[in-house]
Design an enzyme around this catalytic site. Sequence first.
Site, PDB file in Angstrom:
ATOM      1  N   GLU A   1       0.529  -0.967   0.098  1.00 10.72           N
ATOM      2  CA  GLU A   1       0.063  -0.148  -0.119  1.00 10.72           C
ATOM      3  C   GLU A   1       0.738   1.209  -0.051  1.00 10.72           C
ATOM      4  O   GLU A   1       0.812   2.114  -0.262  1.00 10.72           O
ATOM      5  CB  GLU A   1      -1.015  -0.347   1.533  1.00 10.72           C
ATOM      6  CG  GLU A   1      -1.889  -0.871   0.888  1.00 10.72           C
ATOM      7  CD  GLU A   1      -1.648  -2.506   1.071  1.00 10.72           C
ATOM      8  OE1 GLU A   1      -1.245  -2.559   1.626  1.00 10.72           O
ATOM      9  OE2 GLU A   1      -2.684  -2.748   0.788  1.00 10.72           O
TER      10      GLU A   1
ATOM     11  N   HIS B   1     -10.796  -5.646   9.966  1.00  7.93           N
ATOM     12  CA  HIS B   1     -10.797  -5.402   8.890  1.00  7.93           C
ATOM     13  C   HIS B   1     -12.630  -4.607   9.137  1.00  7.93           C
ATOM     14  O   HIS B   1     -13.233  -5.350   8.012  1.00  7.93           O
ATOM     15  CB  HIS B   1     -11.695  -6.930   8.117  1.00  7.93           C
ATOM     16  CG  HIS B   1     -10.229  -7.334   7.874  1.00  7.93           C
ATOM     17  ND1 HIS B   1      -9.228  -8.198   8.248  1.00  7.93           N
ATOM     18  CD2 HIS B   1      -9.919  -7.521   6.624  1.00  7.93           C
ATOM     19  CE1 HIS B   1      -8.259  -8.726   7.903  1.00  7.93           C
ATOM     20  NE2 HIS B   1      -8.229  -8.463   6.822  1.00  7.93           N
TER      21      HIS B   1
END
Lengths: 405, 393
Positions: free
Chosen positions: A141, A210
């Site tokens: 990322e 998450h």
Amino acid sequence: MSSIIHGAGAATTTLSTFNSIDSKILVAPSRTNLSVRSQRYIVAGSDASKKKFGSGLRVRHSQKLIPNAVATKEADTSVSTGHELLLFEALQEGLEEEMDRDPHVCVMGEDVGHYGGSYKVTKGLADKFGDLRVLDTPICENAFTGMGIGAAMTGLRPVIEGMNMGFLLLAFNQISNNCGMLHYTSGGQFTIPVVIRGPGGVGRQLGAEHSQRLESYFQSIPGIQMVACSTPYNAKGLMKAAIRSENPVILFEHVLLYNLKEKIPDEDYICNLEEAEMVRPGEHITILTYSRMRYHVMQAAKTLVNKGYDPEVIDIRSLKPFDLHTIGNSVKKTHRVLIVEECMRTGGIGASLTAAINENFHDYLDAPVMCLSSQDVPTPYAGTLEEWTVVQPAQIVTAVEQLCQ
Amino acid sequence: MALSRLSSRSNTFLKPAITAFPSSIRRHVSTDSSPITIETAVPFTSHLCESPSRSVETSSEEILAFFRDMARMRRMEIAADSLYKAKLIRGFCHLYDGQEALAVGMEAAITKKDAIITSYRDHCTFIGRGGKLVDAFSELMGRKTGCSHGKGGSMHFYKKDASFYGGHGIVGAQIPLGCGLAFAQKYNKDEAVTFALYGDGAANQGQLFEALNISALWDLPAILVCENNHYGMGTATWRSAKSPAYFKRGDYVPGLKVDGMDALAVKQACKFAKEHALKNGPIILEMDTYRYHGHSMSDPGSTYRTRDEISGVRQVRDPIERVRKLLLTHDIATEKELKDMEKEIRKEVDDAVAQAKESPIPDASELFTNMYVKDCGVESFGADRKELKVTLP
């Protein structure tokens, strides 16, 4: 010289010039004065006039652009019928239209290309636009966000997808230091027209890492704009506006809202990035919300209406900067504010909004601003515990009753 | 004995004639661009690729330009040193003296379409890209006329029209940005390359390897240049890297180790790298260089290395001295001409400093400018409290 209608809040002068140029357009804006913006209508009808707006944006198709804040309430029967689709399809449509329109738009993220996107937002785009415009990145990322920002410095318009907003924490340095600050520290030489988007929020028992609610972490970064979409209509509109904007925009989607179905117009339209949406006008109390909590609020609103209350529900949509104009007008009308959000309690969007409202509209408040946020805990796995982490409609009803005493 | 005295007397008799003679027939050297080939002192070491040849094609014009540019950069850094001690430059000031050969050598091999992005030690790279001395000094002193209007500071010099993308404070963060620039160049089919510079300290950052992986995967024209000055602030390379062969760290990416104090070697390597990157994708260049100052002005630079080491490098490997020797041995210029040039440059730098000292400081309204780009118009007042209303275009 034409101009975009800026919601219905556009100055009446703009509307009159608009009307005088094109008599064929069916314009049905509300003529209420600017201080109370409660109703907005869809401006309908497309015609063959070409519009030029802003410094570099050109509508290539001969379609009119319709920025609009409210999705429904079509009083005008001559409105062309729209098409029904799910929220992720709306995002995909917006993305595809922008990629068609401007060859500088590209998408980068994990599994956005051949796989079609983990939430199918980029499905089919790789086949249509090729591997150079829809880029499957490896799992890094920090690097691919940095690359997107570097590419944006030269004029490309990447749409960077974080598979889950929580993963973007790895790219926080790039987002904060480079994305947010380069326009400022270079004295205006570089613009960073990136869109960073991805799903966030609490899902169905996805586990703590998450199910993060991260709007609060990004809100202090100077130089970025944050928006949160909640319906297929505003998802497509915000996606398109974010791509066209010259500023870096973080678009927060929600995992559980991807399968919402709604009918959206066929025409080209965008939603203003800095404007809030009036979901339900009312008189007694202003409820400010965004993203998934909007639906919990609407559910609570049904109960409240049965109990005799008349809540005004505003979907703030723009998390940075806040649309204090719409919010302020609402506070001036109802004198009571309840903020319902999914963000963390400490330092969340609600906390900032409470401060902003208190600072600006203190004289208009009859009761302290109440803020219902999710609990300051990592989202538990167990279903019942997860339910108690976020705000439920019953809690909203209780809070409204408490405030309206 | 007598013979030697005779010969020495004759020498003294002849010497003025000899020195007078060549200068009267020699035209002004800067217009001479006939090619000269010079061998680099240190051979290149390569990893997964062929080394470029040690013979560098250059010209007397170019070598003289090297001297002039490097002397200018050196003077600028020394002037910045005294300005910092006089508290006119505040905050962090990272000086590049000792490493000038890298900036000039790279410029000689590339065009303004090729992009350069570097870290916070960016003053000389900015000048190399065509930045003006007065812009640099104004920015260092926080004035409105600085290259970033006083809002960036020492670590944020940018020059968009010369494809110089800065100027970044966070160690290693510029590497993914650089690969993004290379991606844009490939996307737009520019036939240009990007040089992403970083130091030996940043060579241990994960984002370097992430970006390298993507660049190699997508065949991006990215050239990653490790400016190995052997110290990551206070930590020597042998204490921070298990494998200090930074050019080999790319593993599957070819690499080249270059003597970074030799401007001609740098030029040769950059030329080679540009050709390689346009055809085959990324390549790593490790430039073996040295900085005389400490990491920044707050670092004396002598707690982790000896003064003897610093002066030793200055005597043996100084880039400007090397070029001076080249100019003298190839008769391109005389001692006196070079000294005059240095005096001129000193004056140029002093003038720029004086001009920068006179420039205005930014006014208070500049605090909120360049936060956002206003395109579609905003009519809200929110987190950015100063913006009450912006009218539609």
